[in-house]
Design a protein around this motif. Structure first.
Motif, PDB file in Angstrom:
ATOM      1  N   ALA A  12     -23.704 -25.691  52.163  1.00  8.68           N
ATOM      2  CA  ALA A  12     -23.797 -25.491  53.613  1.00  8.68           C
ATOM      3  C   ALA A  12     -22.505 -24.889  54.163  1.00  8.68           C
ATOM      4  O   ALA A  12     -22.535 -23.991  55.015  1.00  8.68           O
ATOM      5  CB  ALA A  12     -24.098 -26.816  54.304  1.00  8.68           C
ATOM      6  N   MET A  15     -22.325 -21.233  53.084  1.00  8.02           N
ATOM      7  CA  MET A  15     -23.311 -20.421  53.815  1.00  8.02           C
ATOM      8  C   MET A  15     -22.869 -20.214  55.272  1.00  8.02           C
ATOM      9  O   MET A  15     -23.026 -19.134  55.825  1.00  8.02           O
ATOM     10  CB  MET A  15     -24.702 -21.061  53.775  1.00  8.02           C
ATOM     11  CG  MET A  15     -25.391 -20.944  52.433  1.00  8.02           C
ATOM     12  SD  MET A  15     -25.525 -19.239  51.842  1.00  8.02           S
ATOM     13  CE  MET A  15     -24.350 -19.224  50.519  1.00  8.02           C
ATOM     14  N   GLU A 168     -25.708 -25.181  60.693  1.00  5.30           N
ATOM     15  CA  GLU A 168     -25.969 -25.375  59.257  1.00  5.30           C
ATOM     16  C   GLU A 168     -27.412 -25.003  58.895  1.00  5.30           C
ATOM     17  O   GLU A 168     -27.661 -24.282  57.930  1.00  5.30           O
ATOM     18  CB  GLU A 168     -25.678 -26.829  58.864  1.00  5.30           C
ATOM     19  CG  GLU A 168     -26.093 -27.126  57.434  1.00  5.30           C
ATOM     20  CD  GLU A 168     -25.619 -28.494  56.937  1.00  5.30           C
ATOM     21  OE1 GLU A 168     -24.569 -28.983  57.388  1.00  5.30           O
ATOM     22  OE2 GLU A 168     -26.308 -29.060  56.067  1.00  5.30           O
ATOM     23  N   LYS A 172     -28.075 -21.786  56.447  1.00  5.73           N
ATOM     24  CA  LYS A 172     -28.508 -22.142  55.086  1.00  5.73           C
ATOM     25  C   LYS A 172     -29.801 -21.407  54.713  1.00  5.73           C
ATOM     26  O   LYS A 172     -30.018 -21.056  53.567  1.00  5.73           O
ATOM     27  CB  LYS A 172     -28.739 -23.655  55.000  1.00  5.73           C
ATOM     28  CG  LYS A 172     -27.821 -24.309  54.018  1.00  5.73           C
ATOM     29  CD  LYS A 172     -27.781 -25.801  54.152  1.00  5.73           C
ATOM     30  CE  LYS A 172     -29.036 -26.535  53.781  1.00  5.73           C
ATOM     31  NZ  LYS A 172     -28.824 -28.009  53.876  1.00  5.73           N
TER      32      LYS A 172
END
Ligand code: PFF
Length: 453
Positions: A12, A15, A168, A172
């Protein structure tokens, strides 16, 4: 203050950071910089700048952010209490909000182009009219402001949802998809008839084009592309867990960013050559020339070309969103932590401010074209102010802080997770040297070069 949010996993973190790094800087800015500064030779310069000069700044920002668990202003105050550093930290809160304002204008263009692609405008319009699209659109008032507003609202919505549920979750899912999409487009582009020349342009360096301009541009591009010098990575790092590996996050982000830029180069440049357009066409390269190419290719295979156009502009839009949310988060962290504002109020305040400045930037392509700041339009002025000055200045500030203000044992502790990461322990002396000497000197060179040029 409420419990500070954390990213859920290493994946996470990478990303989200890669989401911030990969954006318009890669798909819109990188190809035309390559085109203006000699192709493959510029790519080599850019790689050297990214890894030798800019990656250490990435480490500096993550060390400050994760150690302090605060946004830029609070971080400086926590790690160097009672000193003037926090005011310098505050400077870096403003830069991303300014970038957000004009970035959102370009993000808005991608909204418009996606809409045009979906309506099959590029495939169904006579080629003569396609060429005028971009200039006519950006110089009008209502349309660009409307799409700038849509883009800004999308950014605000994601940031409002929070670090874990908004940032997140969004990055992601979208980042891996983006990589797949850009690979698909690059494959399509390199297989176009006449694309060979474009591929050669990207792999055969012509060092005769390398001058001081190109070196300065490569460094500026590396800063912009890795989102450094503006507290974005610092703020994201403050949401990192203590057991994450700073070295791996940095290298992971830098490699993803570089890979994406190169893939974008392969997606854009062969198509540019295939259509017989000059690679040095400047900032309009993607928006001005690619629809023309989709149109030309569409004569033979209309559905394939329309599908590729949709995928292409969707990629630009999503990449721009994942970067823009990171810019807004810096200001939101400041207003919620230091000023005690609610997240929603902070998002509203920043959205309103950046939207207003963005409207002025948008109008500077049309009705406000005559308004000049130091000889530049409002849009160009803010872009230059940020990439040539504020980003490197912020980067300098962060390396000096870590290399010269923080105690070496503290930096060691943070970089190696208290000595537990053996690989990082072995690398530390080298990274410390880069942080203390190489990066500050390199940035000083960017400054002097920009000043002289
Ligand atoms: N790195 C982003 C891009 O390449 O598009 C731009 C950017 C994001 C710059 C976040 C600065 C920033 F704080």
């Amino acid at each position: 203050m409420s419990e500070r949010e954390h990213f859920g996993s290493r994946f996470a973190v990478i990303m989200a950071m890669a989401g911030s790094a990969v954006g318009l800087g890669n798909i819109w800015r990188f190809p035309y910089m390559v085109g203006e500064h000699g192709g493959a030779a510029f790519i080599i310069l850019y790689m050297v700048a990214s890894f030798v000069l800019v990656l250490p700044i990435f480490f500096a920002e993550t060390i400050i952010g994760r150690r302090s668990r605060q946004g830029t202003f609070g971080a400086m105050e926590k790690l160097a209490p009672g000193t003037g550093w926090k005011w310098l930290g505050l400077l870096t809160v403003f830069a991303p909000i300014i970038i957000l304002s004009y970035y959102s204008v370009v993000g808005g263009w991608s909204v418009e182009y996606l809409y045009k692609a979906v309506c099959l405008d590029f495939t169904n319009t006579p080629p003569e009219r396609i060429q005028g699209f971009f200039g006519a659109f950006i110089s009008s008032s209502g349309g660009p402001i409307a799409v700038h507003t849509i883009f800004m609202l999308l950014v605000a919505g994601i940031v409002l949802a929070g670090v874990k549920r908004g940032i997140e979750r969004f990055t992601k899912v979208t980042m891996p998809v983006l990589f797949v999409l850009i690979v698909v487009i690059a494959i399509y582009s390199v297989t176009l008839p006449g694309a060979k020349e474009g591929v050669a342009y990207l792999v055969k360096p012509d060092f005769s084009k390398v001058d001081a301009h190109a070196v300065a541009a490569a460094m500026g591009q590396a800063f912009f592309s890795l989102s450094l010098g503006v507290g974005t990575i610092l703020t994201y790092a403050s949401y990192m867990r203590k057991d994450e590996n700073i070295f791996l996050s940095g290298v992971g982000t830098a490699v993803s960013d570089l890979l994406f830029a190169i893939l974008a180069g392969f997606a854009v440049m062969p198509a540019v050559f295939a259509a017989g357009i000059a690679p040095g066409a400047g900032p309009g390269l993607v928006f001005d020339t690619l629809p023309f190419i989709f149109n030309k290719m569409g004569a033979g295979a209309p559905w394939l070309s329309a599908a590729i156009a949709i995928v292409f502009f969707l990629t630009i839009l999503v990449a721009a969103l994942t970067s823009a949310i990171s810019m807004m988060e810096v200001g939101v962290a400041y207003l919620t932590e230091e000023k005690g504002l609610k997240r929603a109020t902070a998002v509203l305040a920043i959205t309103a401010f950046a939207w207003t400045v963005g409207v002025l930037c948008s109008l500077s392509f049309g009705p406000l074209a005559e308004v000049k700041l130091l000889g530049n339009s409002i849009f160009d002025f803010l872009d230059k102010l940020c990439s040539d000055w504020l980003l490197p200045a912020g980067g300098l500030l962060f390396t000096l802080f870590v290399g010269w203000k923080m105690a070496r044992p503290d930096v060691f502790d943070e970089f190696t997770n208290g000595g537990t990461l053996k690989g990082n322990v072995r690398l530390f002396n080298f990274v410390w040297f880069l942080l203390r000497y190489v990066a500050p000197v390199g940035i000083a060179v960017v400054f002097v070069t920009n000043l002289v040029l």
